[in-house]
Motif scaffolding. Structure first.
Motif, PDB file in Angstrom:
ATOM      1  N   LEU A  98     -11.342   8.976  -3.088  1.00 50.66           N
ATOM      2  CA  LEU A  98     -11.521   7.615  -2.579  1.00 50.66           C
ATOM      3  C   LEU A  98     -11.363   6.592  -3.702  1.00 50.66           C
ATOM      4  O   LEU A  98     -10.744   5.539  -3.520  1.00 50.66           O
ATOM      5  CB  LEU A  98     -12.900   7.452  -1.928  1.00 50.66           C
ATOM      6  N   ARG A  99     -11.941   6.906  -4.854  1.00 48.28           N
ATOM      7  CA  ARG A  99     -11.828   5.990  -6.002  1.00 48.28           C
ATOM      8  C   ARG A  99     -10.365   5.873  -6.461  1.00 48.28           C
ATOM      9  O   ARG A  99      -9.874   4.764  -6.716  1.00 48.28           O
ATOM     10  CB  ARG A  99     -12.699   6.482  -7.158  1.00 48.28           C
ATOM     11  N   VAL A 100      -9.697   7.015  -6.580  1.00 47.05           N
ATOM     12  CA  VAL A 100      -8.304   7.017  -7.043  1.00 47.05           C
ATOM     13  C   VAL A 100      -7.421   6.249  -6.061  1.00 47.05           C
ATOM     14  O   VAL A 100      -6.608   5.407  -6.454  1.00 47.05           O
ATOM     15  CB  VAL A 100      -7.787   8.466  -7.193  1.00 47.05           C
ATOM     16  N   PHE A 101      -7.599   6.520  -4.768  1.00 50.13           N
ATOM     17  CA  PHE A 101      -6.782   5.872  -3.744  1.00 50.13           C
ATOM     18  C   PHE A 101      -6.997   4.362  -3.724  1.00 50.13           C
ATOM     19  O   PHE A 101      -6.038   3.587  -3.757  1.00 50.13           O
ATOM     20  CB  PHE A 101      -7.110   6.463  -2.373  1.00 50.13           C
ATOM     21  N   THR A 102      -8.252   3.931  -3.665  1.00 53.81           N
ATOM     22  CA  THR A 102      -8.540   2.504  -3.547  1.00 53.81           C
ATOM     23  C   THR A 102      -8.087   1.744  -4.787  1.00 53.81           C
ATOM     24  O   THR A 102      -7.548   0.632  -4.693  1.00 53.81           O
ATOM     25  CB  THR A 102     -10.049   2.273  -3.321  1.00 53.81           C
ATOM     26  N   THR A 103      -8.282   2.327  -5.953  1.00 48.47           N
ATOM     27  CA  THR A 103      -7.839   1.686  -7.192  1.00 48.47           C
ATOM     28  C   THR A 103      -6.318   1.581  -7.225  1.00 48.47           C
ATOM     29  O   THR A 103      -5.764   0.550  -7.631  1.00 48.47           O
ATOM     30  CB  THR A 103      -8.326   2.494  -8.416  1.00 48.47           C
ATOM     31  N   ALA A 104      -5.633   2.638  -6.786  1.00 48.90           N
ATOM     32  CA  ALA A 104      -4.175   2.616  -6.766  1.00 48.90           C
ATOM     33  C   ALA A 104      -3.651   1.555  -5.801  1.00 48.90           C
ATOM     34  O   ALA A 104      -2.682   0.845  -6.103  1.00 48.90           O
ATOM     35  CB  ALA A 104      -3.647   3.993  -6.366  1.00 48.90           C
ATOM     36  N   VAL A 105      -4.288   1.425  -4.644  1.00 46.62           N
ATOM     37  CA  VAL A 105      -3.875   0.410  -3.677  1.00 46.62           C
ATOM     38  C   VAL A 105      -4.078  -0.989  -4.252  1.00 46.62           C
ATOM     39  O   VAL A 105      -3.219  -1.870  -4.121  1.00 46.62           O
ATOM     40  CB  VAL A 105      -4.645   0.567  -2.352  1.00 46.62           C
ATOM     41  N   ALA A 106      -5.211  -1.204  -4.917  1.00 47.20           N
ATOM     42  CA  ALA A 106      -5.477  -2.509  -5.529  1.00 47.20           C
ATOM     43  C   ALA A 106      -4.423  -2.829  -6.585  1.00 47.20           C
ATOM     44  O   ALA A 106      -3.901  -3.947  -6.643  1.00 47.20           O
ATOM     45  CB  ALA A 106      -6.872  -2.522  -6.146  1.00 47.20           C
ATOM     46  N   HIS A 107      -4.092  -1.859  -7.429  1.00 46.10           N
ATOM     47  CA  HIS A 107      -3.076  -2.072  -8.460  1.00 46.10           C
ATOM     48  C   HIS A 107      -1.707  -2.342  -7.837  1.00 46.10           C
ATOM     49  O   HIS A 107      -0.947  -3.185  -8.332  1.00 46.10           O
ATOM     50  CB  HIS A 107      -3.003  -0.861  -9.375  1.00 46.10           C
ATOM     51  N   ALA A 108      -1.392  -1.630  -6.765  1.00 42.09           N
ATOM     52  CA  ALA A 108      -0.117  -1.839  -6.089  1.00 42.09           C
ATOM     53  C   ALA A 108      -0.030  -3.254  -5.535  1.00 42.09           C
ATOM     54  O   ALA A 108       1.011  -3.920  -5.633  1.00 42.09           O
ATOM     55  CB  ALA A 108       0.062  -0.820  -4.970  1.00 42.09           C
ATOM     56  N   LEU A 109      -1.129  -3.731  -4.961  1.00 40.67           N
ATOM     57  CA  LEU A 109      -1.152  -5.081  -4.404  1.00 40.67           C
ATOM     58  C   LEU A 109      -1.065  -6.137  -5.504  1.00 40.67           C
ATOM     59  O   LEU A 109      -0.430  -7.181  -5.327  1.00 40.67           O
ATOM     60  CB  LEU A 109      -2.425  -5.274  -3.574  1.00 40.67           C
ATOM     61  N   ILE A 110      -1.680  -5.871  -6.632  1.00 37.41           N
ATOM     62  CA  ILE A 110      -1.586  -6.806  -7.761  1.00 37.41           C
ATOM     63  C   ILE A 110      -0.135  -6.895  -8.233  1.00 37.41           C
ATOM     64  O   ILE A 110       0.368  -7.980  -8.558  1.00 37.41           O
ATOM     65  CB  ILE A 110      -2.513  -6.372  -8.914  1.00 37.41           C
ATOM     66  N   ILE A 133      -2.133   8.429   3.019  1.00 38.66           N
ATOM     67  CA  ILE A 133      -3.248   8.193   3.945  1.00 38.66           C
ATOM     68  C   ILE A 133      -3.610   9.476   4.691  1.00 38.66           C
ATOM     69  O   ILE A 133      -4.785   9.783   4.896  1.00 38.66           O
ATOM     70  CB  ILE A 133      -2.892   7.064   4.928  1.00 38.66           C
ATOM     71  N   GLU A 134      -2.590  10.229   5.096  1.00 39.85           N
ATOM     72  CA  GLU A 134      -2.829  11.514   5.769  1.00 39.85           C
ATOM     73  C   GLU A 134      -3.639  12.441   4.871  1.00 39.85           C
ATOM     74  O   GLU A 134      -4.571  13.119   5.323  1.00 39.85           O
ATOM     75  CB  GLU A 134      -1.488  12.160   6.127  1.00 39.85           C
ATOM     76  N   ARG A 135      -3.276  12.473   3.596  1.00 46.61           N
ATOM     77  CA  ARG A 135      -3.991  13.326   2.627  1.00 46.61           C
ATOM     78  C   ARG A 135      -5.441  12.882   2.498  1.00 46.61           C
ATOM     79  O   ARG A 135      -6.357  13.710   2.412  1.00 46.61           O
ATOM     80  CB  ARG A 135      -3.284  13.247   1.266  1.00 46.61           C
ATOM     81  N   MET A 136      -5.686  11.573   2.488  1.00 45.72           N
ATOM     82  CA  MET A 136      -7.032  11.051   2.357  1.00 45.72           C
ATOM     83  C   MET A 136      -7.872  11.379   3.592  1.00 45.72           C
ATOM     84  O   MET A 136      -9.032  11.783   3.484  1.00 45.72           O
ATOM     85  CB  MET A 136      -6.985   9.534   2.146  1.00 45.72           C
ATOM     86  N   ILE A 137      -7.291  11.212   4.760  1.00 49.05           N
ATOM     87  CA  ILE A 137      -8.017  11.508   5.997  1.00 49.05           C
ATOM     88  C   ILE A 137      -8.373  12.993   6.064  1.00 49.05           C
ATOM     89  O   ILE A 137      -9.483  13.363   6.463  1.00 49.05           O
ATOM     90  CB  ILE A 137      -7.192  11.085   7.223  1.00 49.05           C
ATOM     91  N   ARG A 138      -7.440  13.843   5.648  1.00 47.22           N
ATOM     92  CA  ARG A 138      -7.722  15.277   5.638  1.00 47.22           C
ATOM     93  C   ARG A 138      -8.872  15.601   4.704  1.00 47.22           C
ATOM     94  O   ARG A 138      -9.748  16.415   5.016  1.00 47.22           O
ATOM     95  CB  ARG A 138      -6.455  16.040   5.226  1.00 47.22           C
ATOM     96  N   SER A 139      -8.905  14.953   3.547  1.00 47.56           N
ATOM     97  CA  SER A 139      -9.983  15.179   2.585  1.00 47.56           C
ATOM     98  C   SER A 139     -11.333  14.787   3.174  1.00 47.56           C
ATOM     99  O   SER A 139     -12.326  15.501   3.024  1.00 47.56           O
ATOM    100  CB  SER A 139      -9.724  14.376   1.303  1.00 47.56           C
ATOM    101  N   LEU A 140     -11.376  13.649   3.862  1.00 46.82           N
ATOM    102  CA  LEU A 140     -12.625  13.186   4.474  1.00 46.82           C
ATOM    103  C   LEU A 140     -13.071  14.119   5.603  1.00 46.82           C
ATOM    104  O   LEU A 140     -14.261  14.429   5.730  1.00 46.82           O
ATOM    105  CB  LEU A 140     -12.449  11.759   4.997  1.00 46.82           C
ATOM    106  N   MET A 141     -12.137  14.571   6.393  1.00 53.22           N
ATOM    107  CA  MET A 141     -12.495  15.454   7.498  1.00 53.22           C
ATOM    108  C   MET A 141     -12.941  16.820   6.983  1.00 53.22           C
ATOM    109  O   MET A 141     -13.850  17.432   7.541  1.00 53.22           O
ATOM    110  CB  MET A 141     -11.321  15.582   8.463  1.00 53.22           C
ATOM    111  N   ASP A 142     -12.309  17.289   5.923  1.00 53.66           N
ATOM    112  CA  ASP A 142     -12.742  18.554   5.325  1.00 53.66           C
ATOM    113  C   ASP A 142     -14.157  18.435   4.755  1.00 53.66           C
ATOM    114  O   ASP A 142     -14.892  19.423   4.682  1.00 53.66           O
ATOM    115  CB  ASP A 142     -11.779  18.972   4.211  1.00 53.66           C
TER     116      ASP A 142
END
Length: 250
Positions: A98-110, A133-142
């Motif tokens: 979650l940290r890696v994904f959200t930080t990457a999205v923020a950097h991409a938007l910047i 996003i699919e990978r992230m959802i799978r991680s949360l469901m697991d």
């Protein structure tokens, strides 16, 4: 020789200068984006992009119909290229992902810069972003969350990243947080010992250099809340072995 590309006789195709007759390349979304990226945002128009490509403006309509659409294409192109660099380790803990994904999205938007207002998470996304996003959802469901919880979490993380990136870009031109500044100005008209806690909080947040700290705080808060949710409504994690056992083919 002109660098422009001329419109071929077939509808929806373009021909490079000097190209012999035969099969002609299609005017693709990628070529439109590449042409648009050569222009400054303030001078970006359908007509300007068509002139760069050497085609009629109407030839662009299959992929994009107006300037707002062009801006969105460029913004999402930049966003997709950055998201493609996200490295989500297969066995990483869901909290770390979650940290890696959200930080990457923020950097991409910047990196999208002034076009950030055109990037809204309304369901539009390229295959690269969808795969992440699919990978992230799978991680949360697991980890034990259900589909709805995982989906809402992804939406929340996207909104946090969008907000943080927007504030970071604003801080480049104005390092002072306008909301905190307004509060402090209002408190200037009150006795010095009035609202001591609010005064201290506003003073701390006044400098936008605290954005990194704020972003980390929001992520910590979200993860902590998710841990509490998982603990109060436990759902047994399904391992790879469980999936095989429950498979109708077993």
């Amino acid at each position: 020789m002109s660098d422009k590309i001329s419109l071929g006789p077939e509808a929806g195709t373009v021909v490079a200068p000097g190209r012999r007759r035969g099969r002609r390349p299609l005017l693709s979304r990628e070529r439109i984006v590449a042409a648009a990226r050569t222009l400054r945002p303030e001078s970006l128009t359908m007509k300007a992009v068509a002139e760069v490509l050497g085609v009629d403006r109407k030839s662009l309509n299959y992929h994009v119909i107006d300037r707002d659409g062009l801006l969105e294409l460029i913004a999402f192109d930049a966003f997709e290229r950055e998201v493609a660099l996200v490295d989500l380790e297969r066995d990483a803990d869901w909290r770390e992902l979650l940290r890696v994904f959200t930080t990457a999205v923020a950097h991409a938007l910047i990196d999208v810069g002034v076009l950030i207002p055109t990037v809204r998470f309304t369901g539009k996304a390229g295959l690269t972003t969808l795969a992440v996003i699919e990978r992230m959802i799978r991680s949360l469901m697991d980890a034990g969350f259900d589909e709805a919880q995982a989906g809402r979490t992804m939406k929340l993380l996207a909104e946090v990243a969008h907000s943080a990136a927007g504030e970071a870009l604003e801080a480049v031109d104005d390092p002072v947080d306008p909301q905190a500044e307004h509060v402090l100005r209002t408190l200037d008209n009150t006795p010095g010992d009035a609202f001591p806690l609010l005064r201290e909080a506003a003073s701390t947040l006044r400098n936008r250099t605290q954005l990194g700290t704020q972003f980390a705080f929001e992520l910590d808060l979200i993860i902590s809340g998710l841990e509490q949710l998982l603990g109060s409504h436990p759902r047994r994690q399904m391992s790879a072995v469980d999936r095989v056992v429950q498979s109708p083919m077993s």
